[in-house]
Every structure is written in C-alpha cells, then in structure tokens.
Design an enzyme around this catalytic site. Structure first.
Site, mmCIF file in Angstrom:
data_model
loop_
_atom_site.group_PDB
_atom_site.id
_atom_site.type_symbol
_atom_site.label_atom_id
_atom_site.label_comp_id
_atom_site.label_asym_id
_atom_site.label_seq_id
_atom_site.Cartn_x
_atom_site.Cartn_y
_atom_site.Cartn_z
ATOM 1 N N LYS A 87 1.297 -1.230 -0.175
ATOM 2 C CA LYS A 87 -0.311 -0.529 -0.057
ATOM 3 C C LYS A 87 0.542 1.477 0.173
ATOM 4 O O LYS A 87 1.924 1.322 1.308
ATOM 5 C CB LYS A 87 -1.179 -0.442 1.155
ATOM 6 C CG LYS A 87 -2.348 0.927 1.131
ATOM 7 C CD LYS A 87 -3.171 0.624 2.109
ATOM 8 C CE LYS A 87 -4.313 1.362 2.682
ATOM 9 N NZ LYS A 87 -5.157 0.931 4.294
HETATM 10 C C1 E4P Z 1 -7.862 2.532 3.522
HETATM 11 O O1 E4P Z 1 -7.416 1.555 3.018
HETATM 12 C C2 E4P Z 1 -8.290 3.359 5.184
HETATM 13 O O2 E4P Z 1 -8.007 2.295 5.660
HETATM 14 C C3 E4P Z 1 -8.948 3.190 5.388
HETATM 15 O O3 E4P Z 1 -10.855 3.085 4.598
HETATM 16 C C4 E4P Z 1 -9.831 4.777 6.247
HETATM 17 O O4 E4P Z 1 -10.726 4.982 6.979
HETATM 18 P P1 E4P Z 1 -11.234 5.911 7.653
HETATM 19 O O5 E4P Z 1 -11.813 7.146 6.568
HETATM 20 O O6 E4P Z 1 -12.419 5.426 7.943
HETATM 21 O O7 E4P Z 1 -10.449 6.136 8.703
#
Ligand code: E4P
Length: 217
Positions: A87
């Site tokens: 990622k």
């Molecule tokens: C995506 O990979 C992120 O980990 C995540 O969806 C972020 O979500 P949030 O905005 O609820 O922290």
C-alpha cells in the site's frame, strides 16, 4: 463486488472470514496503532497473522515517503506472504513506486486518493487497486460517492484494469451505493458488513414461521 474489512483486529477479521463473504483486508498505520501493534517486528508478524486468517489480498502500508525507502519497505512486505499487497501513498514517489512494483508483478494499492486525477495517475502507473476515501470526503461536506462514479467512468472509458477499492466506507448505505456505482471492492468496518443482514421484516417473518411451525408440532 469484493468485500474487504478495514481493520487490524484479528477477532473481527476472523468473524468476517467465518461469515464466508470476506475477500481481503486493508490496514493502515492508524488501524495498527489502534490495536496496540507497534514496532517493526510486531507489525510484520501481525501482517502474517492476518494472512493466515483470510484467503484474499491483505494491504500493508509503507511508512517511507521517498522512492528508495518505499521500494525497500515494499519489497520486504511483499516477501512476507504471497497475499500481501503493498500500500503506497498517493504522492509523486508513491506513483513511481507503484509503477516499479507493477513492472515487477507485485500487487499495489494506491491510498489516500481524493480526486479523479489522482485515480487516473494510479491507473497509469499500473496499480492493482486505487483507494478513494469516500467517508473522509463526506466528512468535509464533499460528495464522496461522486468521486467513485467519476473514477468508474474514467476507468471504463479506457479499460484500465486497476480495481476501484472504495475506502473509508463507514456504513451499510456506503456499501450499497458503491455496489450500485460499480465499485470493484469496498473496504469498511465489520459493522458495515454485518449491518447488511438487518431487516425488521426478516425478523418478523422468521418469528411467524417458527410460531406457525410450533402450532402444528
Ligand atoms: C483504507 O484503506 C483506509 O484504511 C480506510 O478505509 C480509512 O478509513 P477512515 O476514513 O474511516 O479512517
């Protein structure tokens, strides 16, 4: 549509896996910290533990923000387990790193995407997944779902293979709206998956069926 769970909590990952509808897991440094997983060694071991629970892709985020650091970290992450997806943040060096890993056949997830232009760059770099954060856009009074629709249109215009991984999903309506828009994947908390089960007419109907069965037996 693939269902990923957005957590580093092993119990919740197991629960979603046991339901039989889980296709993968996304994590980020904040989710790791939330579970009290700190220190490089512990974090790497935690990724391995997650991979042992699920069958699908597990996104593991790099911490480095420079190209060389991202490559070094990403290669170490990818070597951990075949299910690991590297990622990478949507910054200049993250795009370069996505191209590097894509050329090497290593899966990537370009994260922190908030515009159609960023999603276009991720696809051009050959990212496996692009993660538009719809909940965080909604948080600032901007239509997150509109971004998913824009990306879908752009990717379909050119047959880009990058999968739209709708992220920052917060609740069941986000899941349903993403499905209607043709998002390839959604990642959200366990509650956004389990919430799809609920309907009062199902509960009322089941109670009646069971009561009628008892009358005759
Ligand atoms: C995506 O990979 C992120 O980990 C995540 O969806 C972020 O979500 P949030 O905005 O609820 O922290």
């Amino acid at each position: 549509m693939k269902f990923f769970i957005d957590t580093a909590n092993l119990d919740q990952i197991k629960e979603a896996q046991d339901l039989g509808v889980l296709d993968g897991v996304t994590t980020n440094p904040s989710l790791m910290a939330k579970e009290g997983i700190t220190g490089k060694e512990n974090i790497l071991n935690h990724y391995k533990a997650i991979c042992e629970i699920v069958d699908g892709d597990v996104s593991a985020e790099v911490i480095a923000t420079d190209f060389d650091g991202m490559i070094q970290e990403g290669e170490a992450l990818a070597a951990l387990h075949p299910q690991i997806v590297v990622k990478l943040p949507m910054i200049k060096d993250g795009v370069k790193a996505a191209k590097y890993f894509s050329d090497k056949g290593i899966k990537t997830n370009v994260t922190l995407v908030f515009s159609a232009g960023q999603a276009l760059l991720a696809a051009k770099a050959g990212a496996t997944y692009v993660s538009p954060f719809l909940g965080r856009l909604d948080d600032i009074s901007t239509d997150g779902l509109n971004l998913i629709a824009e990306i879908r249109q752009i990717y379909d215009n050119y047959n880009f293979e990058t999968q739209i991984l709708s992220a920052s999903v917060r609740h069941t309506m986000h899941v349903i709206d993403c499905a209607k828009l043709g998002s390839d994947v959604m990642t959200g908390p366990l509650s956004s998956i389990l919430g799809l089960l609920n309907h009062p007419l199902t509960d009322i109907g089941l109670a009646k069926f069971l009561a009628d069965y008892k009358k005759g037996n």
